[in-house]
Design an enzyme around this catalytic site. Structure first.
Site, PDB file in Angstrom:
ATOM      1  N   GLU A 175     -15.412  20.849  19.889  1.00 50.51           N
ATOM      2  CA  GLU A 175     -16.105  19.239  20.055  1.00 50.51           C
ATOM      3  C   GLU A 175     -16.890  19.415  21.243  1.00 50.51           C
ATOM      4  O   GLU A 175     -16.579  18.614  22.414  1.00 50.51           O
ATOM      5  CB  GLU A 175     -14.598  18.647  20.705  1.00 50.51           C
ATOM      6  CG  GLU A 175     -13.680  18.494  19.312  1.00 50.51           C
ATOM      7  CD  GLU A 175     -12.273  17.479  19.530  1.00 50.51           C
ATOM      8  OE1 GLU A 175     -12.103  17.163  20.644  1.00 50.51           O
ATOM      9  OE2 GLU A 175     -12.071  17.011  18.657  1.00 50.51           O
ATOM     10  N   GLU A 377      -9.662  19.985  12.121  1.00 51.27           N
ATOM     11  CA  GLU A 377      -8.527  19.176  12.672  1.00 51.27           C
ATOM     12  C   GLU A 377      -8.615  17.861  12.134  1.00 51.27           C
ATOM     13  O   GLU A 377      -9.475  17.113  11.881  1.00 51.27           O
ATOM     14  CB  GLU A 377      -8.933  18.921  14.063  1.00 51.27           C
ATOM     15  CG  GLU A 377      -8.808  20.004  15.143  1.00 51.27           C
ATOM     16  CD  GLU A 377      -8.821  19.570  16.553  1.00 51.27           C
ATOM     17  OE1 GLU A 377      -8.534  18.471  16.887  1.00 51.27           O
ATOM     18  OE2 GLU A 377      -9.542  20.463  17.407  1.00 51.27           O
TER      19      GLU A 377
HETATM   20  C1  BG6 Z   1      -9.076  16.968  19.464  1.00 44.56           C
HETATM   21  C2  BG6 Z   1      -8.847  18.344  20.267  1.00 44.56           C
HETATM   22  O1  BG6 Z   1      -9.705  16.237  20.435  1.00 44.56           O
HETATM   23  O2  BG6 Z   1      -7.890  16.445  19.139  1.00 44.56           O
HETATM   24  C3  BG6 Z   1      -7.345  18.844  20.277  1.00 44.56           C
HETATM   25  O3  BG6 Z   1      -9.780  19.320  19.738  1.00 44.56           O
HETATM   26  C4  BG6 Z   1      -6.464  17.652  20.480  1.00 44.56           C
HETATM   27  O4  BG6 Z   1      -7.494  19.925  21.424  1.00 44.56           O
HETATM   28  C5  BG6 Z   1      -6.757  16.833  19.218  1.00 44.56           C
HETATM   29  O5  BG6 Z   1      -5.236  18.006  20.911  1.00 44.56           O
HETATM   30  C6  BG6 Z   1      -5.572  15.459  19.224  1.00 44.56           C
HETATM   31  O6  BG6 Z   1      -5.805  14.723  20.602  1.00 44.56           O
HETATM   32  P1  BG6 Z   1      -4.646  14.425  21.397  1.00 44.56           P
HETATM   33  O7  BG6 Z   1      -5.023  13.847  22.382  1.00 44.56           O
HETATM   34  O8  BG6 Z   1      -3.527  13.485  20.688  1.00 44.56           O
HETATM   35  O9  BG6 Z   1      -4.043  15.915  21.569  1.00 44.56           O
END
Ligand code: BG6
Length: 482
Positions: A175, A377
């Site tokens: 990211e 993701e």
């Molecule tokens: C992304 C990141 O921003 O979202 C992860 O690459 C992160 O590291 C994921 O865990 C989900 O976000 P969060 O804040 O719910 O953990």
């Protein structure tokens, strides 16, 4: 709707949120090791000095370090052929400044990759996922310093030299666009020298933030060129937090504001990493925000020589943009954004938009000439409840299954549209610490881990209903969505 033969199915994790063992076998402290947990209303606190009474959730996390064999066997049981994970920079170079790597750290990842291979799973490795050595914050103010380019290169080269025969897919930075925002400064660029306070209190100039990301672009490109020159079998990708927005109304002023937002938030970084140079709109964007960057001719050469082989991104939610007053705001992935009346939201206020995934897969494919794409993701953070039925722990999570089903369905539509999608890794397939809030109870996993916000729990694992759903879905290569 089936995916292409050889489609990569799996899950994605990050060392700092999953591994634990924060000071074991020579590992140094990284930025997240200095961060406490918060919640939806309480931003995470960053401590320059550790407080002996505070709890730092990354220190133990869900302890992949001591459970990797059990966890990878569970991943294989779901039918994965890819596992996105990251290498903890401070396991290899504890302060980021050593001349020689820490062999114990390298040996750990050898064991992990060998275990993956034994289960027929390909690792997809993020070289830097929010795991900057804290010592580089103290000495250099993180990526604000050009010195980090060479320090990162030494680390990345060590990783490639050691693991190129065991890992085919690498991503340089997780990211990278998050570093453009103040909210991303702690985890992404490390612009927090001497800072104690919350993530929401970080206040650095736009010039500093964009300069730090520029250094990351150069570091990424330099490593990609090294990989291409030395290990042509390895594929190097970028990783963007794709947080798209729609214009709230068809007022052209809203459409224009949304275009500007999408450019800065979603396209700027990948335009550099896919094309090897800054986009035509950058100059005016910088001028309007008073951003003055130091970009050398040598930097430009490196950027042009280190373009990516495949494009990857995270996708959780969409927001809206408007110039009209009083628009309601929603939470999001390190961001806030306008409410969309047509969408529902998660318990953490992230608006759920599977159709948006189809729309933006097409937009990315269109912009970059149908470059190979991977969704690395996507997932739903939710509260889970454990119930015991016939002596067996069950976690009934229809909300997670529903989210997965709808996103895979729309991904299938994008593939039918002609998008060159090569893989999908669900975020947090086993419960991990949340990056944004530092919570454990914001769970994404198909596998439950007995670990709680107060640090209690015996870390045992249990399969949720979604585990079996994902298993069935993978078996049918994305066709069986029922
Ligand atoms: C992304 C990141 O921003 O979202 C992860 O690459 C992160 O590291 C994921 O865990 C989900 O976000 P969060 O804040 O719910 O953990």
């Amino acid at each position: 709707m089936r995916m292409k033969e050889g489609f990569l199915w799996g899950g994605a994790t990050a060392a700092n949120q999953y591994e634990g063992a924060w000071n074991v076998d020579g590992k140094g402290a990284s930025v997240p090791d200095h961060m406490r947990g918060g919640d939806i209303n309480t931003p995470r606190q960053i401590d320059a000095e550790f407080d002996p009474d505070a709890l730092y959730p990354s220190w133990e996390a869900t302890d992949f370090y001591h459970h990797y064999e059990e966890d990878i066997a569970l991943f294989a049981e779901m039918g994965w052929n890819v596992f996105r994970m990251s290498i903890n920079w401070t396991r290899i170079f504890p302060t980021g400044m050593e001349e020689e790597p820490n062999e114990a750290g390298l040996a750990f990842y050898d064991k992990v990759f060998d275990c993956c291979a034994a289960h027929g799973i390909k690792p997809l490795v993020t070289i830097s996922h929010y795991e900057l050595p804290y010592a580089l914050v103290e000495k250099y103010d993180g990526w604000l310093s050009r010195d980090l380019i060479d320090l990162f290169f030494r680390y990345g080269k060590t990783v490639l030299d050691r693991f190129h025969s065991k890992v085919e897919y690498f991503l340089t930075f997780n990211e990278i666009n998050i570093g453009l925002m103040n909210m991303g400064a702690p985890l992404s660029t490390g612009l927090i020298k001497g800072f104690t306070g919350t993530m929401a209190q970080v206040d650095r100039t736009a010039t500093e933030r964009f300069q730090a990301v520029h250094h990351m672009f150069v570091a990424s490109a330099k490593l990609i060129k090294y990989a291409h020159d030395n290990y042509p079998e390895v594929k190097m990708g970028n990783m963007i937090a794709f947080i798209p927005t729609y214009a709230l109304t068809c007022d052209p002023a809203d459409v224009l504001a949304n275009q500007a937002n999408m450019r800065q938030m979603d396209w700027y970084c990948s335009d550099v990493q896919v094309r090897g140079h800054y986009p035509y709109y950058a100059k005016r964007m910088w001028e309007e925000q008073g951003i003055e960057l130091n970009i050398t001719a040598e930097d430009e050469k490196i950027l042009s020589e280190g373009i990516i082989d495949f494009y990857t991104f995270s996708y959780y939610q969409t927001n809206t943009v408007t110039t009209h007053p009083d628009a309601e705001q929603m939470q999001g992935n390190m961001t806030m954004g306008g409410k969309n009346p047509y969408l529902e939201a998660s318990d953490w206020g992230w608006q759920i938009d599977p159709t948006g995934l189809r729309i933006f897969l097409n937009e990315i494919a269109d912009r970059y000439d149908n470059i190979p794409l991977m969704v690395v993701e996507n997932g739903l953070g939710a509260f889970d409840e454990v119930v015991v039925e016939d002596g067996v722990e069950r976690i009934h999570d229809p909300y997670r299954i529903d989210y997965l089903r709808k996103h895979v369905r729309d991904m299938g539509e994008a593939v039918a549209d002609g998008v060159n999608l090569i893989g999908y890794t669900w975020w947090g397939p086993i419960d991990v610490v949340s990056a944004g809030t530092g919570e454990m109870r914001k769970r994404y996993g198909f596998i439950y881990v007995d670990k709680h916000d107060d640090g209690t729990g015996d870390l045992h694992r249990a399969r949720k209903d979604s585990f079996f759903y994902y298993q069935k879905l993978i078996k049918s290569n994305g066709e069986d969505l029922d």
